[in-house]
Design a protein around this motif. Structure first.
Motif, PDB file in Angstrom:
ATOM      1  N   ALA A 171       0.836  -1.199   0.000  1.00 17.64           N
ATOM      2  CA  ALA A 171       0.000   0.000   0.000  1.00 17.64           C
ATOM      3  C   ALA A 171       0.870   1.247   0.000  1.00 17.64           C
ATOM      4  O   ALA A 171       0.602   2.209  -0.734  1.00 17.64           O
ATOM      5  CB  ALA A 171      -0.920  -0.004   1.209  1.00 17.64           C
ATOM      6  N   MET A 176      -1.289   4.220  -1.901  1.00 17.44           N
ATOM      7  CA  MET A 176      -2.732   4.236  -1.654  1.00 17.44           C
ATOM      8  C   MET A 176      -3.034   5.227  -0.537  1.00 17.44           C
ATOM      9  O   MET A 176      -2.430   5.188   0.526  1.00 17.44           O
ATOM     10  CB  MET A 176      -3.226   2.835  -1.277  1.00 17.44           C
ATOM     11  N   SER A 180      -8.627   5.225  -0.046  1.00 18.12           N
ATOM     12  CA  SER A 180      -8.527   4.077  -0.946  1.00 18.12           C
ATOM     13  C   SER A 180      -8.171   2.823  -0.163  1.00 18.12           C
ATOM     14  O   SER A 180      -8.718   1.741  -0.388  1.00 18.12           O
ATOM     15  CB  SER A 180      -7.471   4.358  -2.015  1.00 18.12           C
ATOM     16  N   ARG A 184     -10.499  -0.453  -0.006  1.00 15.97           N
ATOM     17  CA  ARG A 184     -10.092  -1.652  -0.721  1.00 15.97           C
ATOM     18  C   ARG A 184      -9.416  -2.695   0.161  1.00 15.97           C
ATOM     19  O   ARG A 184      -9.361  -3.859  -0.199  1.00 15.97           O
ATOM     20  CB  ARG A 184      -9.147  -1.289  -1.860  1.00 15.97           C
ATOM     21  N   VAL A 185      -8.858  -2.278   1.288  1.00 18.19           N
ATOM     22  CA  VAL A 185      -8.121  -3.247   2.105  1.00 18.19           C
ATOM     23  C   VAL A 185      -8.694  -3.340   3.518  1.00 18.19           C
ATOM     24  O   VAL A 185      -9.085  -4.414   3.973  1.00 18.19           O
ATOM     25  CB  VAL A 185      -6.621  -2.874   2.172  1.00 18.19           C
TER      26      VAL A 185
ATOM     27  N   SER B  74       5.783   5.901  -1.908  1.00 16.50           N
ATOM     28  CA  SER B  74       5.139   5.977  -3.213  1.00 16.50           C
ATOM     29  C   SER B  74       5.733   7.072  -4.090  1.00 16.50           C
ATOM     30  O   SER B  74       5.486   7.121  -5.284  1.00 16.50           O
ATOM     31  CB  SER B  74       3.644   6.227  -3.036  1.00 16.50           C
ATOM     32  N   PHE B  88      -3.372  -8.473  -2.771  1.00 15.47           N
ATOM     33  CA  PHE B  88      -4.450  -8.415  -1.785  1.00 15.47           C
ATOM     34  C   PHE B  88      -5.392  -9.576  -2.081  1.00 15.47           C
ATOM     35  O   PHE B  88      -5.981  -9.650  -3.163  1.00 15.47           O
ATOM     36  CB  PHE B  88      -5.177  -7.075  -1.886  1.00 15.47           C
ATOM     37  N   HIS B  90      -8.287 -10.507  -1.286  1.00 15.07           N
ATOM     38  CA  HIS B  90      -9.728 -10.376  -1.518  1.00 15.07           C
ATOM     39  C   HIS B  90     -10.039  -9.587  -2.786  1.00 15.07           C
ATOM     40  O   HIS B  90     -11.194  -9.340  -3.097  1.00 15.07           O
ATOM     41  CB  HIS B  90     -10.369  -9.688  -0.310  1.00 15.07           C
ATOM     42  N   LEU B  91      -8.994  -9.162  -3.508  1.00 11.86           N
ATOM     43  CA  LEU B  91      -9.209  -8.408  -4.746  1.00 11.86           C
ATOM     44  C   LEU B  91      -8.770  -9.265  -5.930  1.00 11.86           C
ATOM     45  O   LEU B  91      -7.781  -9.999  -5.831  1.00 11.86           O
ATOM     46  CB  LEU B  91      -8.394  -7.111  -4.714  1.00 11.86           C
ATOM     47  N   LEU B  99      -4.329  -1.308  -9.217  1.00 14.22           N
ATOM     48  CA  LEU B  99      -3.932  -0.446  -8.095  1.00 14.22           C
ATOM     49  C   LEU B  99      -2.497   0.040  -8.257  1.00 14.22           C
ATOM     50  O   LEU B  99      -2.122   1.080  -7.726  1.00 14.22           O
ATOM     51  CB  LEU B  99      -4.075  -1.203  -6.775  1.00 14.22           C
ATOM     52  N   PRO B 103      -3.503   4.296  -7.390  1.00 12.62           N
ATOM     53  CA  PRO B 103      -3.865   3.773  -6.060  1.00 12.62           C
ATOM     54  C   PRO B 103      -5.328   4.000  -5.708  1.00 12.62           C
ATOM     55  O   PRO B 103      -5.837   3.377  -4.774  1.00 12.62           O
ATOM     56  CB  PRO B 103      -2.938   4.524  -5.105  1.00 12.62           C
ATOM     57  N   ALA B 104      -6.021   4.880  -6.423  1.00 10.67           N
ATOM     58  CA  ALA B 104      -7.450   5.046  -6.164  1.00 10.67           C
ATOM     59  C   ALA B 104      -8.260   4.264  -7.188  1.00 10.67           C
ATOM     60  O   ALA B 104      -9.490   4.315  -7.170  1.00 10.67           O
ATOM     61  CB  ALA B 104      -7.824   6.521  -6.208  1.00 10.67           C
TER      62      ALA B 104
END
Lengths: 540, 240
Positions: A171, A176, A180, A184-185, B74, B88, B90-91, B99, B103-104
């Motif tokens: 992240a 992120m 976000s 998403r997490v 970042s 991730f 669950h994605l 992402l 990131p959004a």
């Protein structure tokens, strides 16, 4: 591993325990039903019932909503800040309301949020016209949030702490933003435990008795449980109590089925001192929102407890401690607590062993039934709340006036059933453990039956027994639900005494008593926890 | 690509006492550096400092000509691949790669095409809608490489990414990584504990021991050196 004879004995004992629990539940329900038949519902009463039911559901829904609305951001803030000074203590503090007698907490809340409390003085300084009212709906909601916000945080936080550290690094690497990341997490990770926490909180609030009795109770703010109590205790209107009880049972049944449908029950995970590092979280000014949230959360939970200590210490404790009534109440409370705990541990031990004997995949329908019922016996007592149980017995005993032994036995029984799910949760893993480790050896040496119980299984489980026992004593010691119906000049427990002092506005006495009761139950809870962790380390 | 310094650690120090680390080295753009050393020597610390997950107590970190010492992870122009949990869970796969582009996840059609191209590039065309759990370990790492490929950042940090894949699969992945690196033109820092992997993929070695750079040398002939006691101990008793 059990021998054939041991299997037979275990199952017989389990069956006996199940029958005892079944009777304890069935007798009062049967009494309620037969009473119910002889009373009809008038339309006037119908309105009343609907109003009470609606209020019960409404306050439970609002309490759940408020608890979760604050718990989710608070859990998130705690997960984002894994290593500030005092984090361990804050999380320990959040475990306290779970074991605190509701009456003691209510007193602390009144100290802080009452008309002359700190909170209202602050609000007054900030220019608020009407003071916050600790009585009525707002007070009930406040008290429920006090109890359930920390519980929900403790249920939700592990879901975030369980996520792999690489998630936060990724992240951070991808950049992120907070929003976000939450969408998403964090939220996907919290969703499940938040939902089960919401279910549990709703159930607890829908069956909450003591807090509503003390802070609500007026015609506009009464729940089913309190209404049952009032119907029996003040109006002696058994018909109404019966109807209310039946509504209460169907309501909890529906809620439980919905919860079952929603999925796994909420289970507190590992919430130890430190979480994983969060390179995605920035320091500096970004610290502020998290710090404010965590600070307010700690203050909200900690202040009422501190208030109990402060006002308790300023009460005349020495006079209280020389009061014969106090010692009588303490003696009664302790006797009830010890009897209830012994009964609860005995029942739980029988059920746990029977469940083990019936096996994970029972080979026959009766065995499956035995295993299932033994497991469900704990939650059965959730289905029929203490006040409802008490109501049935109350009617059977004709109000219990003038009697001593029978009401005491009923109180012991109800307290034992209340503690049962917790005690079973302590005993089950310990039993599993000792049988796995010593089972084959004992059978191969021929140490079986009575000898095995006394030489091997019981000694090995002693720490677990002690934990469950002490926990059950603490639970019974703080309970007002069962005694409320039967309390009299002859039967006085500590919570009952405290309730009476509160009711007669002997505030200083109440404060001192609350401190003593709170201190005793907290000390017992700490002992139980210590025994539990020692138990764990011995097992390893 | 013009040859210039892609990475420089200028007297970077981190931590105190037993656990302290101090690194000073630089790398030309387009190079592949293998970071080796005993466990607990500070290999991951070095990578985490470069990534911005750790902040140095003193010194400067220059990436691609910019002082990034105070910048958030970042903002440093890096992609990173870990040994595990790169995705991730669950994605779905497309979202996980998407992402990496924004990131959004505000992606236009062209960006989503880029995501699909990246999947195609690592041989996982059509996997976009699947969940990470339905992929094998090797496939998940390829998705992580696809994300790095789509991001096209000048610096690629790899933290034992092919560990636990088995030798054949690891070699394939290493090849894929080198191709992607060449296409993107990235500079690579790769933590590994496999000398063969270092030999096969890297042109330079950083050998770390006790939080210091014990050797900074070309990969050619490095493992045959006899002048480094720490290296001897690390590789085990070879031919004397």
């Amino acid at each position: 591993m059990l021998t054939r004879g041991e299997h037979r004995a275990s199952r017989a004992a389990g069956l006996a325990a199940l029958m005892a629990i079944g009777l304890a539940l069935a007798v009062p329900i049967a009494v309620l039903l037969t009473h119910g038949e002889s009373t009809g519902v008038t339309s006037n009463q119908g309105d009343y019932l609907i109003r009470i039911t609606r209020f019960t559901l409404m306050q439970a829904g609002l309490s759940t909503l408020l608890s979760l609305v604050f718990a989710v951001p608070l859990a998130r803030a705690l997960a984002r800040r894994p290593d500030f000074a005092g984090r361990r203590w804050l999380i320990k503090l959040f475990a306290v309301p779970l074991g605190l007698p509701p009456l003691v907490a209510a007193l602390g809340l009144i100290e802080v949020w009452g008309r002359n409390g700190v909170a209202n003085k602050g609000l007054g300084l900030m220019g608020a016209e009407t003071p916050f009212s600790i009585y009525g709906l707002s007070g009930i909601l406040l008290a429920h949030v006090f109890f359930n916000l920390p519980l929900a945080v403790r249920l939700i936080l592990p879901a975030l702490e369980r996520l792999p550290p690489e998630y936060w690094k990724t992240a951070a690497n991808l950049g992120m933003s907070g929003l976000s990341l939450f969408r998403r997490v964090e939220w996907p990770a919290m969703r499940r435990s938040a939902a089960s926490a919401a279910g549990l909180v709703f159930m607890l609030c829908a069956t909450s008795f003591t807090l509503v009795l003390v802070l609500g109770g007026g015609p506009a703010a009464t729940t089913l449980e309190v209404a049952i109590y009032q119907a029996l205790r003040f109006d002696f209107d058994p018909g109404r109590a019966v109807l209310l009880s039946l509504i209460q049972i169907s309501m909890t049944l529906i809620v439980m089925l919905v919860l079952k449908f929603l999925g796994t029950p909420a289970e507190e995970g590992e919430t130890k001192g430190g979480g994983t590092n969060r390179p995605d979280v920035q320091g500096g000014l970004h610290l502020l929102p998290d710090a404010v949230l965590i600070g307010l959360g700690g203050l909200f939970v900690g202040a009422p407890m501190a208030a109990v200590v402060v006002s308790g210490l300023s009460a005349d404790l020495s006079r209280l401690l020389t009061d014969a009534l106090f010692w009588r109440a303490a003696g009664t409370s302790l006797s009830i607590g010890i009897s209830a705990a012994a009964l609860s541990v005995l029942l739980a031990a029988c059920l746990v062993r029977a469940r083990y004997s019936a096996g994970h995949r029972p080979r026959s329908v009766p065995l499956g039934l035995l295993a299932g019922l033994s497991g469900a016996a704990g939650s059965l007592t959730l289905l029929v709340p203490p006040v409802v149980l008490g109501a049935g017995w109350f009617l059977l005993l004709g109000g219990g006036a003038g009697q001593l032994l029978a009401p005491l036995m009923v109180i012991v029984l109800i307290n034992a059933l209340m503690a049962l799910p917790f005690v079973m949760r302590v005993l089950e893993p310990a039993h599993q453990n000792t049988l796995e480790r010593n089972g084959r050896l004992a059978v191969s040496l021929g140490v079986v039956g009575r000898h095995r119980l006394s030489q091997i299984d019981i000694p090995a489980m002693l720490p677990a027994f002690a934990t469950g026992f002490v926990f059950a004593v603490a639970l019974s010691l703080g309970d007002l639900g069962a005694i409320a119906l039967f309390g009299s000049d002859r039967i006085v427990t500590l919570p009952w005494l405290l309730y009476q002092k509160l009711g007669s506005y002997r505030t200083a006495d109440a404060a001192g008593l609350a401190l003593l009761l709170g201190a005793i139950t907290m000390a017992l809870m700490i002992v139980a926890e210590k025994l539990g962790t020692r138990n764990g380390s011995v097992d390893r | 690509m013009r040859q210039h310094r892609a990475i420089a650690f200028d007297g970077v120090a981190y931590g105190m006492g037993e656990l302290s680390a101090a690194f000073d080295f630089r790398r030309q753009s387009g190079t592949v550096t293998a970071i080796l050393g005993p466990s607990g020597a500070g290999k991951s610390t070095l990578l985490n400092l470069a990534a911005g997950f750790l902040t140095p107590a003193s010194g400067r970190i220059i990436l691609d000509g910019r002082d990034v010492t105070g910048l958030a992870p970042s903002e440093r122009g890096i992609s990173m691949v870990f040994q595990d949990n790169n995705l991730f869970a669950h994605l779905d796969i497309r979202t996980n790669i998407g992402l990496g582009l924004d990131p959004a996840l505000k992606l236009d059609r062209a960006a989503w095409t880029q995501v699909d191209k990246a999947l195609e590039r690592v041989g996982l065309a059509g996997f976009g809608k699947r969940m990470p759990a339905t992929l094998s370990g090797g496939e998940r790492q390829r998705v992580a490489l696809a994300r790095a490929f789509a991001r096209r950042r000048p610096l690629l940090l790899l933290d034992e990414p092919f560990d636990g894949l088995g030798p054949g699969l690891a070699a394939d992945m290493l090849g894929l990584m080198l191709e992607i690196r060449a296409e993107v033109g990235a500079t690579v820092l790769m933590v590994t504990h496999d000398p063969d992997e270092a030999r096969a993929a890297s042109d330079q070695i950083l050998f770390i021991a006790k939080g210091r750079i014990a050797a900074d040398a070309p990969a050619d002939g490095f493992f045959e050196r006899r002048d480094l006691p720490d290296l001897q101990a690390y590789l085990g008793s070879g031919p004397v």
